[in-house]
Write an enzyme that holds these catalytic residues in place. Structure first.
Site, PDB file in Angstrom:
ATOM      1  N   ASP A  90     -11.823   7.531   0.075  1.00  0.00           N
ATOM      2  CA  ASP A  90     -11.039   6.805  -0.925  1.00  0.00           C
ATOM      3  C   ASP A  90     -11.148   7.436  -2.308  1.00  0.00           C
ATOM      4  O   ASP A  90     -10.170   7.458  -3.052  1.00  0.00           O
ATOM      5  CB  ASP A  90     -11.519   5.338  -1.023  1.00  0.00           C
ATOM      6  CG  ASP A  90     -10.836   4.444  -0.002  1.00  0.00           C
ATOM      7  OD1 ASP A  90     -10.054   4.963   0.815  1.00  0.00           O
ATOM      8  OD2 ASP A  90     -11.089   3.227  -0.020  1.00  0.00           O
ATOM      9  N   HIS A 132      -9.872  -1.580  -9.390  1.00  0.00           N
ATOM     10  CA  HIS A 132     -11.001  -1.739  -8.459  1.00  0.00           C
ATOM     11  C   HIS A 132     -12.318  -1.151  -8.973  1.00  0.00           C
ATOM     12  O   HIS A 132     -13.374  -1.449  -8.410  1.00  0.00           O
ATOM     13  CB  HIS A 132     -10.677  -1.082  -7.118  1.00  0.00           C
ATOM     14  CG  HIS A 132      -9.546  -1.724  -6.374  1.00  0.00           C
ATOM     15  ND1 HIS A 132      -9.520  -3.063  -6.074  1.00  0.00           N
ATOM     16  CD2 HIS A 132      -8.394  -1.198  -5.872  1.00  0.00           C
ATOM     17  CE1 HIS A 132      -8.395  -3.342  -5.407  1.00  0.00           C
ATOM     18  NE2 HIS A 132      -7.694  -2.236  -5.277  1.00  0.00           N
ATOM     19  N   GLY A 140     -11.681   2.098  -4.313  1.00  0.00           N
ATOM     20  CA  GLY A 140     -10.243   1.938  -4.107  1.00  0.00           C
ATOM     21  C   GLY A 140      -9.392   2.858  -4.976  1.00  0.00           C
ATOM     22  O   GLY A 140      -8.410   2.409  -5.568  1.00  0.00           O
ATOM     23  N   ASP A 168      -0.795  -6.698  -7.823  1.00  0.00           N
ATOM     24  CA  ASP A 168      -1.038  -5.698  -6.783  1.00  0.00           C
ATOM     25  C   ASP A 168      -1.295  -6.404  -5.444  1.00  0.00           C
ATOM     26  O   ASP A 168      -1.751  -7.554  -5.421  1.00  0.00           O
ATOM     27  CB  ASP A 168      -2.284  -4.897  -7.198  1.00  0.00           C
ATOM     28  CG  ASP A 168      -2.500  -3.616  -6.424  1.00  0.00           C
ATOM     29  OD1 ASP A 168      -2.145  -2.547  -6.954  1.00  0.00           O
ATOM     30  OD2 ASP A 168      -3.057  -3.677  -5.299  1.00  0.00           O
ATOM     31  N   HIS A 170      -3.587  -5.777  -3.441  1.00  0.00           N
ATOM     32  CA  HIS A 170      -5.038  -5.890  -3.255  1.00  0.00           C
ATOM     33  C   HIS A 170      -5.642  -6.775  -4.362  1.00  0.00           C
ATOM     34  O   HIS A 170      -5.146  -6.791  -5.487  1.00  0.00           O
ATOM     35  CB  HIS A 170      -5.690  -4.504  -3.312  1.00  0.00           C
ATOM     36  CG  HIS A 170      -5.192  -3.549  -2.275  1.00  0.00           C
ATOM     37  ND1 HIS A 170      -4.195  -2.626  -2.534  1.00  0.00           N
ATOM     38  CD2 HIS A 170      -5.541  -3.389  -0.968  1.00  0.00           C
ATOM     39  CE1 HIS A 170      -3.956  -1.924  -1.422  1.00  0.00           C
ATOM     40  NE2 HIS A 170      -4.743  -2.371  -0.467  1.00  0.00           N
ATOM     41  N   ASP A 257       2.382  -2.146  -4.325  1.00  0.00           N
ATOM     42  CA  ASP A 257       2.062  -1.996  -2.906  1.00  0.00           C
ATOM     43  C   ASP A 257       2.289  -3.290  -2.121  1.00  0.00           C
ATOM     44  O   ASP A 257       1.952  -3.383  -0.942  1.00  0.00           O
ATOM     45  CB  ASP A 257       0.637  -1.452  -2.704  1.00  0.00           C
ATOM     46  CG  ASP A 257      -0.379  -2.049  -3.672  1.00  0.00           C
ATOM     47  OD1 ASP A 257      -0.035  -3.027  -4.366  1.00  0.00           O
ATOM     48  OD2 ASP A 257      -1.515  -1.537  -3.727  1.00  0.00           O
ATOM     49  N   TYR A 301       2.327   3.048  -2.777  1.00  0.00           N
ATOM     50  CA  TYR A 301       2.107   4.276  -2.021  1.00  0.00           C
ATOM     51  C   TYR A 301       3.348   4.735  -1.263  1.00  0.00           C
ATOM     52  O   TYR A 301       3.298   5.686  -0.502  1.00  0.00           O
ATOM     53  CB  TYR A 301       0.881   4.088  -1.107  1.00  0.00           C
ATOM     54  CG  TYR A 301      -0.281   3.624  -1.965  1.00  0.00           C
ATOM     55  CD1 TYR A 301      -0.921   4.521  -2.804  1.00  0.00           C
ATOM     56  CD2 TYR A 301      -0.649   2.278  -2.025  1.00  0.00           C
ATOM     57  CE1 TYR A 301      -1.924   4.106  -3.665  1.00  0.00           C
ATOM     58  CE2 TYR A 301      -1.647   1.848  -2.881  1.00  0.00           C
ATOM     59  CZ  TYR A 301      -2.282   2.770  -3.696  1.00  0.00           C
ATOM     60  OH  TYR A 301      -3.260   2.349  -4.562  1.00  0.00           O
TER      61      TYR A 301
HETATM   62 ZN    ZN Z   1      -3.345  -2.025  -4.358  1.00  0.00          ZN
END
Ligand code: ZN
Length: 393
Positions: A90, A132, A140, A168, A170, A257, A301
């Site tokens: 990552d 992150h 991340g 996001d 995440h 994302d 992404y």
């Molecule tokens: Zn993300």
């Protein structure tokens, strides 16, 4: 004080140096294609782009340890594992990673300074949003947490109440951790449910430390949540909390994302939904934060088909020059992408044909996101003097 301009945008190609290399999903081409698309559509006409600058070490130390900074600087020349989450799949080590990550952080700081000094009320750094990164570790794809650094700086420069909204897919775990016990910062993250996605945190029960109960808000959405569901959850949670918290400024991490075509996650939004999100963020900044809005990038992404269109909408929204969804993709941009990647199927317009209208939550449980809505409202609304079961709150 100067008359505020519509928005400040921080950009030059030096920000492309934050490049994790090889086939890493966070390819900086997405930023280049965004700026090219926005430029060709005239979104940046008359906008003087602010030149990115590196954050001084003292600013990085607001949210990171000296040990960690030393490890980041040392890592490219170090044959052995330096720890701190560096050198993993990552977070691979790359040449000049300290300076590249410092430039991203410094760009978010520069954007924050434009707002604090009154030059503008809205400022954008699409290279930022590295939410992150933790105090002592990379995580991340994120080396330095520019979101937290900018918020910390703003707290020392005239702002006492800051709301951070993270869209996001995440969980915005690094920012939540940095301010978990700080009553001056309200963090709100909407994300795919942690049982189904890294980093596995961000349940509604994470509500803040003893000094800041209710200061951390998490909306955990089921996989395949679409525009209508995402926006329904946002509307049922965010405006009421901002009304109660009364921030002086919004800082938003605008990761894209959440898109249905994103290869790393499982929500199902469209760029039309993203456009609706940005318009809501701008409206909320106007109604609850004196118009002050610091917009940062984030994940995303689907490098060619999604990120450039979505963040062109972000730039246009921040600049007060909204673009119609059915705007055709400009020929120059299409030609350049086809020359580099002839096999790619490219979208014809700035729309996916998505429908960003949604039915407001009415206190019921008709929609598949309603369980997420009630879980979050019951966890934090009482801590803000709001009734979790009353849809008028
Ligand atoms: Zn993300």
């Amino acid at each position: 004080m100067a008359t505020p301009t519509d928005a400040a945008v921080v950009w030059n190609s030096a920000l492309l140096d934050y490049d994790l290399g090889g086939s890493h999903p966070l390819n900086p081409v997405r930023l280049d294609l965004t700026i090219r698309l926005a430029s060709e559509l005239g979104v940046l006409d008359g906008v003087s782009l602010l030149v990115p600058e590196q954050a001084p070490e003292a600013e990085l130390l607001r949210v990171h340890s000296q040990d960690y900074l030393d490890a980041v600087k040392r890592a490219p020349g170090e044959p052995f594992d330096v720890g701190h989450g560096l050198g993993t799949d990552d977070n691979p080590v790359f040449e000049n990673m300290h300076s590249a990550a410092s430039l991203v952080a410094g760009s978010s700081l520069l954007a924050a300074r434009q707002i604090a000094s009154g030059v503008t009320k809205r400022a954008v750094n699409i290279a930022g949003g590295l939410h992150h990164a933790m105090r002592d570790t990379a995580a991340g794809f994120c080396i330095y947490n520019d979101c937290s650094i900018a918020i910390s700086w703003l707290l020392d420069n005239g702002f006492d109440r800051i709301a951070y909204i993270d869209t996001d897919v995440h969980h915005g775990d690094g920012v939540q951790a940095a301010f978990y016990d700080d009553p001056r910062v309200l963090t709100i993250s909407l994300h795919q449910h942690p049982m189904t996605l890294w980093p596995g945190t961000g349940t509604p029960s994470e509500t803040g430390g003893d000094n800041a109960q209710g200061g951390s808000v998490n909306v955990a959405l089921p996989p395949m949540t679409s525009d209508a569901g995402w926006l329904r959850a946002f509307d049922a949670v965010v405006p009421s909390l901002l009304g109660a918290f009364q921030p002086q400024l919004l800082v938003t991490q605008c990761g894209v994302d959440t898109h249905r075509d994103d290869p790393l996650a499982d929500l199902a939004l469209t760029v039309d939904g993203h456009r609706a999100i940005y318009q809501r963020l701008r409206d909320l900044a106007e109604h609850h934060a004196g118009g002050n809005w610091l917009a940062l990038g984030g994940g995303g992404y689907q490098l060619v088909k999604v990120v450039p269109r979505s963040w062109t909408h972000l730039l246009a929204t921040a600049l007060g020059a909204d673009i119609a969804p059915d705007t055709p993709m400009p020929q120059g941009w299409l030609r350049a992408v086809r020359a580099a990647a002839p096999q790619l199927e490219l979208p014809p317009t700035l729309s996916d044909g998505g429908d960003p209208t949604c039915q407001p939550w009415g206190g019921d449980s008709e929609h598949r996101v309603d369980e997420a809505i009630t879980s979050t409202r019951r966890a934090v609304f009482p801590l803000h003097g709001l009734d979790p079961d009353d849809p008028r709150d």
